[in-house]
Design a protein around this motif. Structure first.
Motif, PDB file in Angstrom:
ATOM      1  N   ARG A  18       0.324  -1.407   0.058  1.00  0.00           N
ATOM      2  CA  ARG A  18      -0.033   0.249  -0.059  1.00  0.00           C
ATOM      3  C   ARG A  18       0.440   1.276   0.212  1.00  0.00           C
ATOM      4  NH1 ARG A  18      -4.140  -0.092   4.983  1.00  0.00           N
ATOM      5  NH2 ARG A  18      -2.301  -1.337   5.676  1.00  0.00           N
ATOM      6  N   PRO A  19       1.787   1.242   0.510  1.00  0.00           N
ATOM      7  CA  PRO A  19       2.709   2.255   0.642  1.00  0.00           C
ATOM      8  C   PRO A  19       3.059   2.623  -0.471  1.00  0.00           C
ATOM      9  CG  PRO A  19       2.760   0.852   2.610  1.00  0.00           C
ATOM     10  CD  PRO A  19       2.329   0.399   1.823  1.00  0.00           C
ATOM     11  N   ALA A 130       9.816  -2.559   5.509  1.00  0.00           N
ATOM     12  CA  ALA A 130       8.675  -2.826   5.064  1.00  0.00           C
ATOM     13  C   ALA A 130       8.249  -3.924   4.230  1.00  0.00           C
ATOM     14  CB  ALA A 130       7.575  -1.136   4.553  1.00  0.00           C
ATOM     15  N   ASP A 145      -0.723  -5.704  12.563  1.00  0.00           N
ATOM     16  CA  ASP A 145      -0.723  -4.294  12.452  1.00  0.00           C
ATOM     17  C   ASP A 145       0.547  -4.154  13.980  1.00  0.00           C
ATOM     18  OD1 ASP A 145      -1.709  -2.347  11.405  1.00  0.00           O
ATOM     19  OD2 ASP A 145      -4.468  -2.939  12.661  1.00  0.00           O
ATOM     20  N   ARG A 146       1.539  -3.305  14.390  1.00  0.00           N
ATOM     21  CA  ARG A 146       2.944  -3.756  15.204  1.00  0.00           C
ATOM     22  C   ARG A 146       1.781  -4.439  16.918  1.00  0.00           C
ATOM     23  NH1 ARG A 146       7.948  -1.706  15.347  1.00  0.00           N
ATOM     24  NH2 ARG A 146       8.555  -1.470  17.412  1.00  0.00           N
ATOM     25  N   TYR A 164       8.213   6.030  10.500  1.00  0.00           N
ATOM     26  CA  TYR A 164       6.966   5.256  10.169  1.00  0.00           C
ATOM     27  C   TYR A 164       5.981   6.189   9.456  1.00  0.00           C
ATOM     28  CZ  TYR A 164       3.374   2.139  11.747  1.00  0.00           C
ATOM     29  OH  TYR A 164       2.067   1.012  12.060  1.00  0.00           O
ATOM     30  N   ARG A 165       5.691   7.326  10.261  1.00  0.00           N
ATOM     31  CA  ARG A 165       4.829   8.510   9.389  1.00  0.00           C
ATOM     32  C   ARG A 165       4.996   8.947   8.311  1.00  0.00           C
ATOM     33  NH1 ARG A 165       3.960  10.559  15.620  1.00  0.00           N
ATOM     34  NH2 ARG A 165       2.158   9.263  16.083  1.00  0.00           N
ATOM     35  N   PRO A 167       5.647   9.454   4.754  1.00  0.00           N
ATOM     36  CA  PRO A 167       5.028   7.957   3.001  1.00  0.00           C
ATOM     37  C   PRO A 167       5.738   8.847   2.294  1.00  0.00           C
ATOM     38  CG  PRO A 167       3.601  10.339   3.886  1.00  0.00           C
ATOM     39  CD  PRO A 167       4.290  10.425   4.494  1.00  0.00           C
ATOM     40  N   PHE A 173       7.399   3.810   5.939  1.00  0.00           N
ATOM     41  CA  PHE A 173       6.195   3.963   6.244  1.00  0.00           C
ATOM     42  C   PHE A 173       5.241   2.543   6.467  1.00  0.00           C
ATOM     43  CE2 PHE A 173       2.740   5.537   3.913  1.00  0.00           C
ATOM     44  CZ  PHE A 173       1.722   6.360   5.241  1.00  0.00           C
ATOM     45  N   HIS A 174       4.472   2.929   7.311  1.00  0.00           N
ATOM     46  CA  HIS A 174       3.803   1.987   8.646  1.00  0.00           C
ATOM     47  C   HIS A 174       4.489   0.218   8.101  1.00  0.00           C
ATOM     48  CE1 HIS A 174      -0.219   4.142   7.638  1.00  0.00           C
ATOM     49  NE2 HIS A 174       0.564   4.975   7.825  1.00  0.00           N
ATOM     50  N   GLN A 176       5.673  -2.442  10.144  1.00  0.00           N
ATOM     51  CA  GLN A 176       5.294  -2.425  11.506  1.00  0.00           C
ATOM     52  C   GLN A 176       6.352  -2.987  11.801  1.00  0.00           C
ATOM     53  OE1 GLN A 176       2.044  -1.559  11.755  1.00  0.00           O
ATOM     54  NE2 GLN A 176       1.184  -1.380   9.962  1.00  0.00           N
TER      55      GLN A 176
END
Ligand SMILES: [Zn+2]
Ligand SMILES: [Zn+2]
Length: 769
Positions: A18-19, A130, A145-146, A164-165, A167, A173-174, A176
């Motif tokens: 997704r990222p 990721a 999710d983490r 992590y935040r 994009p 990014f994201h 986990q």
């Protein structure tokens, strides 16, 4: 301007997809959204200039994160009107399942960071992103999710949280599992008394100790390994003595392809698999000048090699002169691999001198996967890390969930619901209660994760009345009132290939070859040609049955089986003379006395009968002086195949099939073998496997006559034998049929659970129609 809706299925969740989509869309100035649909699907809507939309679709495939696998991608026109591009939260309104991502080998970028002195993750052994790192092994629940993983024990520092935040940070990014040396799990080295001896450079220190000849326990992704030098005979033998493992091969881990190529012959295709995010152990033909101690894989022609799949492994190996090490499962004999630090300290202290530990909890045990080549196919021998718990699609929809408990050796379970089957990771041999508990754990994890209630479940078991998995089924029946379905062993093998090929129910010809499976007539089957569908099957033909003098003991000591086959065409006295004349009686623990006892058993005739191919291969192995005692599953047959690996493709023996009844006349193959015993051993080893394969192939072709079938399905533990598989395929192709062997789940008993789930599910479905 145009807008399209794109649905992507495959391994697209938990792999930074997704990222990646978000960045790609924003980079091209497109608007719309991306979201997980549950299942193994991602939905994307993009809106913008046509050329950009087209470029977006093309780059979805070409630029995807390395561990992502796109199985299907559909594009449909849709309506637009979006203001920006967003990652939308997964829809919770509908009941949707998401695939648990498997563990992923370290990516190039993470490795580069670890090797870069200017990077803040320099020499951090647990770096991941990721695109790589632990997944299933650390997951407690879905979604990924983490907070649902053991990384919840490690709150992110400000730097990690910023990544992590962000994009624009495509790999963090994201992510986990995002962490660093400041906030993430730690690595240390301790001695066998639990005293920490190094926290600063534990991995470097561990390399030094291994170089000095010590044996180490190393905590990895899905469990503990035991590591030591593979080039020093004394050290390898010390490990064998400590582990009480006389012959079973040890796996190797090599720093990179270049190092691995000093040990074995590796094709470009092999190299791609070795370097893929799965990073399996691949069985590869060993070079004549390989530097590996001959005690690593005694009597075999292949070495099992994998490449490092974490930074920790990479760092460990890069400071070892050889560039490779033995990396074998850290377990007590017959027990599952250790996963907990406390457990490892207790159970492994008798085997190892030091422990290289870390403090990230391993939630799910995952053994290394093992893959080999069989006649051009990659066949999975053990399905663990990198594969499990991926889904397999069923060609029909189940009205109720099914849990299948598998067989005995190298067992797995399988949960199936709707049109999804999820085989568990490799569990192990079901010969004690701790293995049974492990099976229950593995299946229960899937049940819990997918919110499936045992009281709704149909439980599938093998027909064998004394398999340990029955105990678990009985407990569930009593507690939850589950319904029980028994599935014949070889029927399940056959069904597993049908599922892999996406065959809907139709009549198929299947050849199932293995050591043992409980037959409908109470005898031991294992050399079967079946005409089969999911719901039912008939036994078309098989290897001729021979007595197994002493039951299990005949499996352990192949000379017993050899006497049994010989007595089919020689009077007992002659068999005795032959065995003693060749000195083969000395290969039984009680020598001549045992020989006589076996012969009188055979004369009296009250011994169990078997049509197992495994037992025939064992007998040939003993006759040719290859192997006289089985210390691990399939040993005599595996060594027979190894002996034939350098043979010329010359047939010394005729295939033998009786015309009146569809039977392979094993005894006639042995009769001819006996006449030619003066020929080179590797030629005889090759020819006996080949004659058996050709005979079985002939039976399969006979079975296909008058039926609308276009292929022969081959399964069972002995199906991965290249000589045998290729002989079957040759016969099949002469008759215009294609031959297939399992490639998704193991052809051996590790694939039985998938077949059981399909058969049991189909029967439930039929009775409801
Ligand atoms: Zn990475
Ligand atoms: Zn951090």
């Amino acid at each position: 301007m145009k807008a399209v809706k794109i649905t992507v299925t495959g391994v697209v969740q938990g792999v930074g997809f997704r990222p990646f989509v978000y960045r790609l869309a924003r980079g091209l100035g497109l608007k719309g959204y991306v979201k997980n649909l549950g299942g193994s699907e991602v939905e994307i809507v993009v809106e913008g200039p046509s050329s950009k939309v087209e470029e977006f679709v093309a780059r979805l495939r070409s630029d995807k994160p390395p561990p992502a696998e796109i199985q299907s991608l559909t594009v449909k026109p849709t309506s637009g009107g979006f203001r920006e591009f967003k990652i939308e939260p997964s829809g919770r309104s509908r009941r949707a399942y998401s695939m648990i991502p498997p563990d992923i080998g370290i990516c190039r970028d993470c490795l580069a960071e670890v090797l870069d002195p200017k990077d803040r993750r320099y020499m951090y052994p647990l770096n991941s992103c990721a695109w790589c790192g632990p997944r299933f092994s650390m997951m407690e629940d879905i979604p990924y999710d983490r907070g649902n993983t053991s990384m919840r024990d490690f709150p992110m520092c400000t730097n990690c949280l910023r990544e992590y935040r962000n994009p624009d940070d495509v790999r963090r990014f994201h992510a986990q599992g995002n962490c660093c040396p400041v906030c993430g799990p730690r690595v240390w080295l301790e001695d066998r008394n639990g005293v920490v001896i190094n926290r600063e450079n534990p991995v470097l220190e561990a390399s030094k100790l291994v170089e000095e000849g010590y044996i180490l326990a190393v905590k990895g992704l899905g469990g503990f390994h035991i590591a030591c030098l593979a080039t020093d005979d004394d050290i390898v033998l010390r490990l064998r003595t400590r582990k009480r493992r006389p012959e079973k091969p040890f796996a190797l881990m090599a720093l990179n392809l270049q190092t691995a190529r000093r040990i074995a012959y590796i094709s470009e295709e092999d190299a791609r698999l070795l370097e893929s995010p799965i990073r399996p152990i691949l069985l590869l033909p060993e070079r004549e000048d390989s530097p590996v101690s001959r005690y690593v894989a005694p009597g075999l022609s292949m070495q099992g090699i994998m490449l490092p799949y974490t930074a920790l492994h990479y760092m460990l190996l890069s400071n070892v002169g050889d560039g490779f090490l033995i990396m074998t499962s850290g377990n007590e004999r017959g027990e599952p691999m250790c996963t907990g630090n406390r457990e490892a300290r207790v159970k492994l202290r008798g085997f190892v001198d030091y422990f290289l530990m870390h403090d990230r909890r391993i939630v799910n045990r995952v053994d290394d996967s093992v893959v080999r080549r069989t006649g051009g196919f990659y066949t999975v021998i053990r399905r663990g890390r990198g594969y499990a718990p991926r889904w397999v699609r069923l060609p029909f929809r189940l009205p109720r969930p099914v849990v299948a408990l598998g067989a005995h050796y190298q067992n797995t379970g399988c949960l199936a619901f709707e049109d999804i089957a999820i085989p568990t990771q490799f569990v192990g041999d079901m010969d004690n209660l701790s293995s049974l508990a492990e099976l229950e754990n593995a299946v229960s994890f899937l049940l819990k994760t997918y919110r499936i209630d045992l009281s709704d479940v149909v439980v599938a078991v093998d027909k064998h009345p004394r398999y340990l998995s029955r105990l678990l089924a009985e407990k569930w029946i009593e507690t939850y009132g589950c319904r029980l379905v028994e599935v014949q062993h070889h029927h399940a093998h056959a069904a597993s290939v049908m599922v892999e090929l996406g065959v809907k129910d139709s009549e198929m010809v299947a050849v199932t070859l293995d050591g043992a499976g409980y037959g409908d007539d109470g005898t031991v089957w294992g050399g079967e040609v079946l005409i089969t569908g999911y719901g039912a099957y008939t036994r078309f033909g098989h290897l001729e049955q021979v007595p197994m003098p002493g039951g299990d003991r005949a499996t352990e000591y192949p000379v017993r089986m050899l006497m049994s086959i010989l007595s089919r065409f020689m009077p007992v006295e002659e068999v005795r003379e032959f065995i003693v004349g060749k000195g083969l009686h000395k290969r039984l623990p009680y020598g001549a006395e045992e020989t006589d006892a076996v012969l009188s058993l055979l004369e009296r005739g009250n011994t169990p009968l078997t049509s197992s191919l495994g037992r025939v291969l064992d007998s040939a192995s003993a006759l040719l002086g290859v192997c006289f005692k089985r210390t691990y599953e399939g040993e005599p047959a595996i060594k027979l195949e190894a002996t034939s690996s350098r043979a010329k493709p010359v047939d010394l023996l005729e295939p033998r099939v009786s015309r009146s009844k569809p039977l392979v006349q094993t005894h006639r193959i042995f009769e001819e073998l006996l006449e030619k015993l003066d020929r080179p051993r590797e030629q005889l080893a090759y020819s006996v496997q080949r004659a058996l394969g050709l005979s079985i192939g002939e039976l399969a072709v006979m079975a296909s006559k008058g039926r609308s079938v276009d292929r022969v399905l081959v399964s069972g533990g002995a199906a991965v034998n290249t000589v045998i598989f290729e002989a079957i395929r040759e016969k099949a192709e002469e008759a215009g049929l294609k031959a297939y062997v399992n490639t998704v789940v193991p052809a051996g008993d590790g694939g039985v659970s998938l077949g059981q789930a399909a058969v049991a599910g189909f029967r439930v479905l039929e009775s409801l129609l």
